[in-house]
Write a protein that holds these residues in place. Structure first.
Motif, PDB file in Angstrom:
ATOM      1  N   ARG A  39      -7.963  36.415 -15.299  1.00  0.00           N
ATOM      2  CA  ARG A  39      -7.189  35.454 -14.529  1.00  0.00           C
ATOM      3  C   ARG A  39      -8.134  34.371 -14.017  1.00  0.00           C
ATOM      4  NH1 ARG A  39      -3.369  39.894 -11.855  1.00  0.00           N
ATOM      5  NH2 ARG A  39      -1.746  39.774 -13.428  1.00  0.00           N
ATOM      6  N   TYR A  40      -7.611  33.157 -13.958  1.00  0.00           N
ATOM      7  CA  TYR A  40      -8.399  32.008 -13.521  1.00  0.00           C
ATOM      8  C   TYR A  40      -7.671  31.264 -12.416  1.00  0.00           C
ATOM      9  CZ  TYR A  40     -11.260  32.666 -17.669  1.00  0.00           C
ATOM     10  OH  TYR A  40     -12.098  33.195 -18.619  1.00  0.00           O
ATOM     11  N   LEU A  41      -8.451  30.796 -11.466  1.00  0.00           N
ATOM     12  CA  LEU A  41      -7.965  29.932 -10.406  1.00  0.00           C
ATOM     13  C   LEU A  41      -8.245  28.494 -10.829  1.00  0.00           C
ATOM     14  CD1 LEU A  41      -7.021  29.341  -7.464  1.00  0.00           C
ATOM     15  CD2 LEU A  41      -9.434  29.549  -6.813  1.00  0.00           C
ATOM     16  N   ILE A  42      -7.209  27.689 -10.860  1.00  0.00           N
ATOM     17  CA  ILE A  42      -7.340  26.258 -11.121  1.00  0.00           C
ATOM     18  C   ILE A  42      -6.921  25.575  -9.825  1.00  0.00           C
ATOM     19  CG2 ILE A  42      -6.559  24.315 -12.530  1.00  0.00           C
ATOM     20  CD1 ILE A  42      -5.784  26.443 -14.689  1.00  0.00           C
ATOM     21  N   SER A  43      -7.827  24.793  -9.229  1.00  0.00           N
ATOM     22  CA  SER A  43      -7.520  24.224  -7.914  1.00  0.00           C
ATOM     23  C   SER A  43      -8.121  22.843  -7.752  1.00  0.00           C
ATOM     24  CB  SER A  43      -8.043  25.147  -6.812  1.00  0.00           C
ATOM     25  OG  SER A  43      -9.455  25.225  -6.863  1.00  0.00           O
ATOM     26  N   PHE A  44      -7.565  22.135  -6.765  1.00  0.00           N
ATOM     27  CA  PHE A  44      -8.128  20.839  -6.394  1.00  0.00           C
ATOM     28  C   PHE A  44      -8.230  20.774  -4.878  1.00  0.00           C
ATOM     29  CE2 PHE A  44      -3.569  20.175  -6.517  1.00  0.00           C
ATOM     30  CZ  PHE A  44      -3.309  19.408  -5.389  1.00  0.00           C
ATOM     31  N   ASN A  45      -9.093  19.903  -4.402  1.00  0.00           N
ATOM     32  CA  ASN A  45      -9.326  19.782  -2.969  1.00  0.00           C
ATOM     33  C   ASN A  45      -8.290  18.881  -2.309  1.00  0.00           C
ATOM     34  OD1 ASN A  45     -11.587  21.460  -2.853  1.00  0.00           O
ATOM     35  ND2 ASN A  45     -12.938  19.780  -3.446  1.00  0.00           N
ATOM     36  N   VAL A  65      -5.052  34.208 -19.014  1.00  0.00           N
ATOM     37  CA  VAL A  65      -5.240  33.715 -20.374  1.00  0.00           C
ATOM     38  C   VAL A  65      -6.340  34.508 -21.079  1.00  0.00           C
ATOM     39  CG1 VAL A  65      -4.400  31.392 -19.844  1.00  0.00           C
ATOM     40  CG2 VAL A  65      -6.827  31.919 -19.540  1.00  0.00           C
ATOM     41  N   ALA A  66      -6.510  34.240 -22.361  1.00  0.00           N
ATOM     42  CA  ALA A  66      -7.462  34.996 -23.170  1.00  0.00           C
ATOM     43  C   ALA A  66      -8.916  34.755 -22.774  1.00  0.00           C
ATOM     44  CB  ALA A  66      -7.265  34.672 -24.645  1.00  0.00           C
ATOM     45  N   GLY A  67      -9.229  33.562 -22.294  1.00  0.00           N
ATOM     46  CA  GLY A  67     -10.620  33.288 -21.971  1.00  0.00           C
ATOM     47  C   GLY A  67     -10.816  31.904 -21.400  1.00  0.00           C
ATOM     48  N   PRO A  68     -12.084  31.508 -21.205  1.00  0.00           N
ATOM     49  CA  PRO A  68     -12.387  30.253 -20.522  1.00  0.00           C
ATOM     50  C   PRO A  68     -11.873  29.007 -21.246  1.00  0.00           C
ATOM     51  CG  PRO A  68     -14.412  31.298 -21.317  1.00  0.00           C
ATOM     52  CD  PRO A  68     -13.300  32.261 -21.540  1.00  0.00           C
ATOM     53  N   ALA A  69     -11.871  28.993 -22.554  1.00  0.00           N
ATOM     54  CA  ALA A  69     -11.398  27.807 -23.276  1.00  0.00           C
ATOM     55  C   ALA A  69      -9.927  27.541 -22.975  1.00  0.00           C
ATOM     56  CB  ALA A  69     -11.624  27.972 -24.781  1.00  0.00           C
ATOM     57  N   GLU A  70      -9.129  28.598 -22.958  1.00  0.00           N
ATOM     58  CA  GLU A  70      -7.709  28.435 -22.665  1.00  0.00           C
ATOM     59  C   GLU A  70      -7.505  28.036 -21.199  1.00  0.00           C
ATOM     60  OE1 GLU A  70      -3.448  30.739 -23.297  1.00  0.00           O
ATOM     61  OE2 GLU A  70      -5.291  31.746 -23.898  1.00  0.00           O
ATOM     62  N   ALA A  75      -7.121  21.067 -17.823  1.00  0.00           N
ATOM     63  CA  ALA A  75      -7.035  19.675 -18.274  1.00  0.00           C
ATOM     64  C   ALA A  75      -5.603  19.152 -18.161  1.00  0.00           C
ATOM     65  CB  ALA A  75      -7.535  19.557 -19.711  1.00  0.00           C
ATOM     66  N   LYS A  76      -4.626  19.977 -18.504  1.00  0.00           N
ATOM     67  CA  LYS A  76      -3.221  19.560 -18.383  1.00  0.00           C
ATOM     68  C   LYS A  76      -2.865  19.299 -16.923  1.00  0.00           C
ATOM     69  CE  LYS A  76      -1.551  22.036 -22.450  1.00  0.00           C
ATOM     70  NZ  LYS A  76      -0.556  22.954 -22.982  1.00  0.00           N
ATOM     71  N   ILE A  77      -3.324  20.172 -16.041  1.00  0.00           N
ATOM     72  CA  ILE A  77      -3.031  20.014 -14.614  1.00  0.00           C
ATOM     73  C   ILE A  77      -3.752  18.790 -14.065  1.00  0.00           C
ATOM     74  CG2 ILE A  77      -3.274  21.085 -12.338  1.00  0.00           C
ATOM     75  CD1 ILE A  77      -2.920  23.817 -13.850  1.00  0.00           C
ATOM     76  N   ALA A  78      -4.998  18.568 -14.489  1.00  0.00           N
ATOM     77  CA  ALA A  78      -5.750  17.393 -14.041  1.00  0.00           C
ATOM     78  C   ALA A  78      -5.037  16.100 -14.440  1.00  0.00           C
ATOM     79  CB  ALA A  78      -7.165  17.425 -14.613  1.00  0.00           C
ATOM     80  N   ALA A  79      -4.530  16.055 -15.661  1.00  0.00           N
ATOM     81  CA  ALA A  79      -3.814  14.861 -16.116  1.00  0.00           C
ATOM     82  C   ALA A  79      -2.538  14.656 -15.302  1.00  0.00           C
ATOM     83  CB  ALA A  79      -3.488  14.978 -17.602  1.00  0.00           C
ATOM     84  N   ALA A  80      -1.805  15.740 -15.054  1.00  0.00           N
ATOM     85  CA  ALA A  80      -0.554  15.631 -14.304  1.00  0.00           C
ATOM     86  C   ALA A  80      -0.798  15.213 -12.855  1.00  0.00           C
ATOM     87  CB  ALA A  80       0.197  16.955 -14.343  1.00  0.00           C
ATOM     88  N   CYS A  81      -1.803  15.802 -12.224  1.00  0.00           N
ATOM     89  CA  CYS A  81      -2.082  15.546 -10.807  1.00  0.00           C
ATOM     90  C   CYS A  81      -2.981  14.338 -10.582  1.00  0.00           C
ATOM     91  CB  CYS A  81      -2.718  16.778 -10.163  1.00  0.00           C
ATOM     92  SG  CYS A  81      -1.601  18.189 -10.071  1.00  0.00           S
ATOM     93  N   ARG A  82      -3.556  13.843 -11.676  1.00  0.00           N
ATOM     94  CA  ARG A  82      -4.443  12.671 -11.624  1.00  0.00           C
ATOM     95  C   ARG A  82      -5.665  12.904 -10.747  1.00  0.00           C
ATOM     96  NH1 ARG A  82       0.022   7.835 -10.999  1.00  0.00           N
ATOM     97  NH2 ARG A  82       1.490   8.675 -12.508  1.00  0.00           N
TER      98      ARG A  82
END
Length: 116
Positions: free
Chosen positions: A3-9, A81-86, A92-99
Motif C-alpha cells: 500500500r502507498y500513501l499519495i499526499s500533498f501539503n 498496487v503491485a509496486g512502486p511504478a504503479e 502522476a494522475k493525482i498530481a495532474a488533477a490537483c495541479r
C-alpha cells in the motif's frame, strides 16, 4: 500487495478560485478511476491545520497543531498496487488533477489493516 500513501501539503494546491470546481471534478474523476481499477483504499482532503486536535499521552486534548511546522497534509490517497511504478503512475494522475506535486510513500511492511 503493498500500500502507498499519495499526499500533498496543505497550501500546495494553489489554483485560482474560479478553477477550483474543475480541479475538484478532476480529482474526483481520478479517485473514481482508482476505485474502478480496484486499487483505491481511501482518499480524502484534510481539514484546516488550526482545527487540529492533539491528544497527549496523558489523554489531554488541545486545539491547534502540536508545533509551528510549516507543512501539513492537505489531502491523501491510499492505493494498494503491485509496486512502486504503479504507485507513481497513480501519483502522476493525482498530481495532474490537483495541479500540484504529490509525495508517494510505501507503508512499512507489516502495516495492520482492520479486519485482516
Amino acid at each position: 500487495m503493498p500500500r502507498y500513501l499519495i499526499s500533498f501539503n496543505y497550501g500546495d494546491m494553489n489554483v485560482p478560485d474560479d478553477e477550483l470546481p474543475a480541479v475538484g471534478e478532476a480529482a474526483r474523476a481520478v479517485v473514481r478511476q482508482a476505485s474502478e481499477a480496484g486499487v483505491l483504499v481511501f482518499a480524502g482532503g484534510v481539514g484546516e491545520p488550526q482545527d487540529t486536535r492533539v491528544v497527549a499521552p496523558n489523554g489531554q486534548v488541545r486545539v491547534g497543531p502540536r508545533s509551528q511546522r510549516a507543512e501539513f497534509i492537505g489531502g491523501l490517497t491510499i492505493v494498494e498496487v503491485a509496486g512502486p511504478a504503479e504507485a507513481l503512475a497513480w501519483g502522476a494522475k493525482i498530481a495532474a488533477a490537483c495541479r500540484c506535486d504529490q509525495e508517494v510513500r510505501e507503508f512499512m511492511p507489516g502495516a495492520q489493516v482492520c479486519g485482516e
